[in-house]
Design a protein around this motif. Structure first.
Motif, PDB file in Angstrom:
ATOM      1  N   TYR A 166       0.818  -1.208   0.000  1.00 44.39           N
ATOM      2  CA  TYR A 166       0.000   0.000   0.000  1.00 44.39           C
ATOM      3  C   TYR A 166       0.850   1.255   0.000  1.00 44.39           C
ATOM      4  CZ  TYR A 166      -3.579   3.292   1.544  1.00 44.39           C
ATOM      5  OH  TYR A 166      -4.443   4.364   1.634  1.00 44.39           O
ATOM      6  N   CYS A 167       1.955   1.187   0.676  1.00 46.79           N
ATOM      7  CA  CYS A 167       2.667   2.406   0.987  1.00 46.79           C
ATOM      8  C   CYS A 167       4.159   2.099   1.123  1.00 46.79           C
ATOM      9  CB  CYS A 167       2.099   2.825   2.331  1.00 46.79           C
ATOM     10  SG  CYS A 167       2.248   4.494   2.693  1.00 46.79           S
ATOM     11  N   VAL A 168       5.011   2.935   0.564  1.00 43.12           N
ATOM     12  CA  VAL A 168       6.452   2.659   0.653  1.00 43.12           C
ATOM     13  C   VAL A 168       7.182   3.918   1.122  1.00 43.12           C
ATOM     14  CG1 VAL A 168       6.362   0.945  -1.216  1.00 43.12           C
ATOM     15  CG2 VAL A 168       6.994   3.296  -1.764  1.00 43.12           C
ATOM     16  N   PRO A 169       8.364   3.760   1.716  1.00 43.76           N
ATOM     17  CA  PRO A 169       9.139   4.958   2.072  1.00 43.76           C
ATOM     18  C   PRO A 169       9.383   5.789   0.810  1.00 43.76           C
ATOM     19  CG  PRO A 169      10.178   2.978   2.950  1.00 43.76           C
ATOM     20  CD  PRO A 169       9.079   2.522   2.054  1.00 43.76           C
ATOM     21  N   ARG A 170       9.429   7.114   0.970  1.00 45.23           N
ATOM     22  CA  ARG A 170       9.618   7.968  -0.209  1.00 45.23           C
ATOM     23  C   ARG A 170      10.879   7.567  -0.975  1.00 45.23           C
ATOM     24  NH1 ARG A 170       7.721  13.734   0.811  1.00 45.23           N
ATOM     25  NH2 ARG A 170       9.795  14.391   1.435  1.00 45.23           N
ATOM     26  N   THR A 171      11.866   7.047  -0.269  1.00 45.69           N
ATOM     27  CA  THR A 171      13.115   6.646  -0.935  1.00 45.69           C
ATOM     28  C   THR A 171      12.919   5.432  -1.845  1.00 45.69           C
ATOM     29  OG1 THR A 171      13.624   5.325   1.011  1.00 45.69           O
ATOM     30  CG2 THR A 171      14.642   7.514   0.887  1.00 45.69           C
ATOM     31  N   MET A 172      11.741   4.806  -1.811  1.00 41.53           N
ATOM     32  CA  MET A 172      11.493   3.652  -2.695  1.00 41.53           C
ATOM     33  C   MET A 172      10.505   3.991  -3.811  1.00 41.53           C
ATOM     34  SD  MET A 172      11.325   0.462  -0.036  1.00 41.53           S
ATOM     35  CE  MET A 172      12.656   0.165   1.152  1.00 41.53           C
ATOM     36  N   TRP A 173       9.950   5.199  -3.762  1.00 39.91           N
ATOM     37  CA  TRP A 173       8.836   5.522  -4.661  1.00 39.91           C
ATOM     38  C   TRP A 173       9.248   5.535  -6.137  1.00 39.91           C
ATOM     39  CZ3 TRP A 173       3.916   5.001  -4.240  1.00 39.91           C
ATOM     40  CH2 TRP A 173       3.067   5.604  -5.154  1.00 39.91           C
ATOM     41  N   ALA A 174      10.421   6.067  -6.435  1.00 37.27           N
ATOM     42  CA  ALA A 174      10.837   6.133  -7.848  1.00 37.27           C
ATOM     43  C   ALA A 174      10.931   4.720  -8.447  1.00 37.27           C
ATOM     44  CB  ALA A 174      12.183   6.858  -7.969  1.00 37.27           C
ATOM     45  N   GLY A 175      11.172   3.724  -7.611  1.00 38.49           N
ATOM     46  CA  GLY A 175      11.231   2.337  -8.092  1.00 38.49           C
ATOM     47  C   GLY A 175       9.872   1.834  -8.528  1.00 38.49           C
ATOM     48  N   LYS A 246      31.447  10.562  -2.707  1.00 30.51           N
ATOM     49  CA  LYS A 246      32.212   9.526  -3.408  1.00 30.51           C
ATOM     50  C   LYS A 246      31.297   8.442  -3.989  1.00 30.51           C
ATOM     51  CE  LYS A 246      36.754   9.944  -1.377  1.00 30.51           C
ATOM     52  NZ  LYS A 246      37.678   9.457  -0.362  1.00 30.51           N
ATOM     53  N   LEU A 247      30.208   8.167  -3.291  1.00 26.60           N
ATOM     54  CA  LEU A 247      29.252   7.181  -3.819  1.00 26.60           C
ATOM     55  C   LEU A 247      28.651   7.705  -5.125  1.00 26.60           C
ATOM     56  CD1 LEU A 247      27.564   4.588  -3.642  1.00 26.60           C
ATOM     57  CD2 LEU A 247      25.956   5.816  -2.181  1.00 26.60           C
ATOM     58  N   ALA A 248      28.262   8.984  -5.118  1.00 24.01           N
ATOM     59  CA  ALA A 248      27.703   9.574  -6.342  1.00 24.01           C
ATOM     60  C   ALA A 248      28.727   9.516  -7.478  1.00 24.01           C
ATOM     61  CB  ALA A 248      27.283  11.017  -6.073  1.00 24.01           C
ATOM     62  N   GLN A 249      29.969   9.813  -7.149  1.00 24.19           N
ATOM     63  CA  GLN A 249      31.019   9.773  -8.192  1.00 24.19           C
ATOM     64  C   GLN A 249      31.205   8.357  -8.742  1.00 24.19           C
ATOM     65  OE1 GLN A 249      34.484  11.343  -6.228  1.00 24.19           O
ATOM     66  NE2 GLN A 249      33.516  13.345  -5.980  1.00 24.19           N
ATOM     67  N   GLU A 280      20.488  12.203  -5.700  1.00 23.75           N
ATOM     68  CA  GLU A 280      19.781  12.457  -6.962  1.00 23.75           C
ATOM     69  C   GLU A 280      20.355  13.660  -7.680  1.00 23.75           C
ATOM     70  OE1 GLU A 280      15.393  10.587  -6.089  1.00 23.75           O
ATOM     71  OE2 GLU A 280      15.570  12.754  -6.323  1.00 23.75           O
ATOM     72  N   LYS A 281      20.623  14.712  -6.889  1.00 24.12           N
ATOM     73  CA  LYS A 281      21.180  15.938  -7.478  1.00 24.12           C
ATOM     74  C   LYS A 281      22.521  15.644  -8.122  1.00 24.12           C
ATOM     75  CE  LYS A 281      19.482  20.023  -5.204  1.00 24.12           C
ATOM     76  NZ  LYS A 281      19.623  20.718  -3.968  1.00 24.12           N
ATOM     77  N   GLN A 282      23.333  14.867  -7.408  1.00 25.01           N
ATOM     78  CA  GLN A 282      24.690  14.627  -7.904  1.00 25.01           C
ATOM     79  C   GLN A 282      24.716  13.630  -9.055  1.00 25.01           C
ATOM     80  OE1 GLN A 282      27.532  14.060  -4.604  1.00 25.01           O
ATOM     81  NE2 GLN A 282      25.953  14.933  -3.342  1.00 25.01           N
ATOM     82  N   ILE A 283      23.799  12.677  -9.031  1.00 28.15           N
ATOM     83  CA  ILE A 283      23.806  11.643 -10.073  1.00 28.15           C
ATOM     84  C   ILE A 283      23.000  12.091 -11.297  1.00 28.15           C
ATOM     85  CG2 ILE A 283      23.045   9.268 -10.573  1.00 28.15           C
ATOM     86  CD1 ILE A 283      23.938   8.515  -7.753  1.00 28.15           C
ATOM     87  N   GLY A 284      21.950  12.896 -11.046  1.00 29.01           N
ATOM     88  CA  GLY A 284      21.226  13.497 -12.167  1.00 29.01           C
ATOM     89  C   GLY A 284      19.940  12.786 -12.558  1.00 29.01           C
ATOM     90  N   VAL A 285      19.598  11.666 -11.921  1.00 29.54           N
ATOM     91  CA  VAL A 285      18.313  10.989 -12.204  1.00 29.54           C
ATOM     92  C   VAL A 285      17.705  10.546 -10.866  1.00 29.54           C
ATOM     93  CG1 VAL A 285      18.974  10.117 -14.497  1.00 29.54           C
ATOM     94  CG2 VAL A 285      19.403   8.707 -12.473  1.00 29.54           C
ATOM     95  N   PRO A 286      16.390  10.267 -10.867  1.00 29.49           N
ATOM     96  CA  PRO A 286      15.785   9.802  -9.605  1.00 29.49           C
ATOM     97  C   PRO A 286      16.417   8.485  -9.128  1.00 29.49           C
ATOM     98  CG  PRO A 286      14.090  10.410 -11.189  1.00 29.49           C
ATOM     99  CD  PRO A 286      15.387  10.431 -11.932  1.00 29.49           C
ATOM    100  N   ILE A 287      16.602   8.434  -7.808  1.00 26.17           N
ATOM    101  CA  ILE A 287      17.211   7.259  -7.177  1.00 26.17           C
ATOM    102  C   ILE A 287      16.131   6.525  -6.390  1.00 26.17           C
ATOM    103  CG2 ILE A 287      18.824   6.600  -5.320  1.00 26.17           C
ATOM    104  CD1 ILE A 287      20.567   7.943  -6.953  1.00 26.17           C
TER     105      ILE A 287
END
Ligand SMILES: Cc1cc2nc3c(=O)[nH]c(=O)nc-3n(C[C@H](O)[C@H](O)[C@H](O)COP(=O)(O)OP(=O)(O)OC[C@H]3O[C@@H](n4cnc5c(N)ncnc54)[C@H](O)[C@@H]3O)c2cc1C
Length: 464
Positions: A166-175, A246-249, A280-287
């Motif tokens: 029904y509901c997911v953490p916002r960090t999972m929504w783009a998936g 560093k993860l984003a890089q 997201e900002k550093q990678i450039g697409v939704p995560i």
């Protein structure tokens, strides 16, 4: 500012301090009273909640929101194993494994077909109100969730299957969106990380999602470890901006045509939403995050938030204690609580029992019968042990033992063997309730929250 010390162990030990904004004037003791100076061990309150799983936490929250003085006792429940998804109602009938995209229609069908199911004791307005209040609390506490109010979504699991929730953490929504759109998507995993394989997800889903690619990178700062764990990575991301950068890089060069990037749920224990936005900002697409195998970081986030917030809401929380014995007396209950043995006494006018099933230890399986562990309440169960399990371990219907538990009246009071409330001011909520198999029905958290909501409101109506 007060300080909590957390100790945690992986292959090695870290020790650090985590600051909270707990205001000393908001003493967790307020509203609960020691009897007098000579009897420091007895704490009095209007409501004792037994259990610190999802149902116990929701009950304590709802009671505190309504101004009731609450003592809560329990050890970490199933929350720590939870994927982070909040299921409301996804599968019915179990035997047919029929998935529902409309959870409310599923609840209608369920209550028609299984009139003893706990949802059948609830009005839909109450289920909605309980879930809404719980989600508002999570949002205010910095762990926002996303949903489509009247629809389930299909969510990705760590093995590449999908499940209705029904509901997911916002960090999972783009998936959820990436899966619906079958957009070009990159799934990232990490060298040495246990329990999560991007390739396995692609192998399971690749045929129906051709735009799914995978890559494996090293997690910054932990390159020399033999094994990596999600919790370890999450804590590093929480506390180190350098690790985040560093993860984003490390990920950015692999994105190419991908419109989304998925990764295991490692984006911090305390600041996941902010970390996701920064990446997201550093990678450039939704995560987006995908739950790892349990116990995982999303369950830990829920536990940490709930354990921090309860004292702020004036709940007196004993998070590592057990109720050893309960006595019914005029005007309420005496609960003997402690760590290894009884140390303190809680005198409560009312009790909500949210002690779970076998995993939580609310129910105990003896050689012949299943017992409720604290009050020895009547437990709905097959007439003998032979009936606990089907012959086929993988029987699509599930085993009868998964539907045992407490039968209740419409006020959520456990019933005795003659069908009357066992005690006038004892209520029950969560997975200890009979006639439901939350795991197969995909209704675990929804059931816990909605039954806790009803139990608290019933409790308020009842004079002690
Ligand atoms: C592996 C796993 C995955 C899950 N995944 C999902 C998911 O994807 N979606 C979803 O919606 N839900 C999920 N859940 C379910 C959800 O997290 C809850 O476990 C479930 O809803 C039941 O919660 P509960 O509070 O009733 O019981 P429990 O979580 O079992 O909690 C029982 C509590 O009672 C306490 N207790 C028991 N006896 C005593 C005693 N004598 N004294 C004091 N305290 C006592 C225990 O210490 C514990 O705190 C998952 C659960 C598990 C285990």
């Amino acid at each position: 500012m007060s300080e909590f010390r957390f100790k945690f162990k992986f292959r090695f030990k870290f020790k650090f301090k985590f600051k909270t904004s707990l205001n000393p004037s908001e003493s967790p003791m307020e509203g609960c009273h020691f009897n007098d100076m000579s009897d420091k061990e007895t704490i009095t309150c209007e409501l004792a909640v037994i259990g610190t799983g999802m149902a116990g936490m929701a009950a304590a929250l709802f009671a505190a929101n309504r101004g009731i003085s609450v003592v809560q006792v329990g050890n970490t429940g199933g929350i720590i194993f939870a994927s982070g998804f909040l299921d409301l109602m996804g599968v019915h009938p179990i035997k047919e494994k029929k998935r529902w995209s409309d959870p409310w229609a599923a609840i209608d069908a369920l209550t028609r077909d299984v009139p003893a199911h706990p949802y059948a004791h609830l009005k839909k307005e109450d289920i909605r109100a309980g879930v809404d209040e719980f989600l508002s609390f999570l949002e205010e506490s910095g762990l926002p969730y996303h949903r489509r109010t009247n629809w389930n979504v299909e969510a990705l699991t760590s093995i590449g299957t999908t499940k209705p929730t029904y509901c997911v953490p916002r960090t999972m929504w783009a998936g959820i969106k990436a899966l619906e759109e079958r957009s070009p998507c990159l799934i990232v995993d990490f060298h040495k990380l246990k329990g999560f394989s991007a390739r396995q997800i692609r192998n399971t889903l690749g045929a129906e999602w051709p735009g799914l690619r995978t890559t494996r990178v090293a997690f910054p700062g932990f390159e020399n470890l033999d094994e990596l764990y999600a919790e370890q990575m999450a804590r590093a991301l929480d506390f180190s901006e350098e690790t985040r950068e560093k993860l984003a890089q490390a990920v950015r060069p692999h994105v190419k045509d991908a419109r989304y990037v998925g990764m295991p749920a490692i984006l911090g224990v305390y600041h996941s939403d902010n970390i996701a936005m920064a990446l997201e900002k550093q990678i450039g697409v939704p995560i987006f995050e995908i739950p790892t195998l349990p116990p995982g970081v999303p369950g830990l986030r829920l536990r940490e938030i709930l354990e921090q917030q309860m004292p702020r809401r004036k709940v007196r929380l004993f998070s590592k204690k057990t109720v050893f014995k309960a006595e019914h007396q005029a005007g309420g209950f005496m609960l003997h609580i402690g760590n290894m043995a009884p140390e303190e006494t809680v005198r409560a006018k009312r009790v909500i029992l949210a002690s779970g099933r076998f995993l939580g230890k609310g129910l105990r399986a003896g050689r012949k019968r299943i017992q409720e562990a604290i009050f020895d309440l009547s437990v709905f169960q097959p007439s003998d042990r032979k009936g606990w399990h089907c012959r086929n371990f993988l029987d699509p219907q599930g085993h009868p033992v998964n539907q045992v538990g407490l039968e209740i009246d419409d006020e959520f009071r456990p019933l005795n063997s003659t069908g009357d409330p066992a005690f006038r001011t004892l209520f029950a909520a969560g997975s200890i309730l009979a006639h439901q198999d939350w795991m197969r029905m995909k209704c675990g958290s929804g059931l816990a929250i909605a039954t806790a909501y009803r139990a608290v409101n019933a409790c308020l109506k009842m004079d002690a």
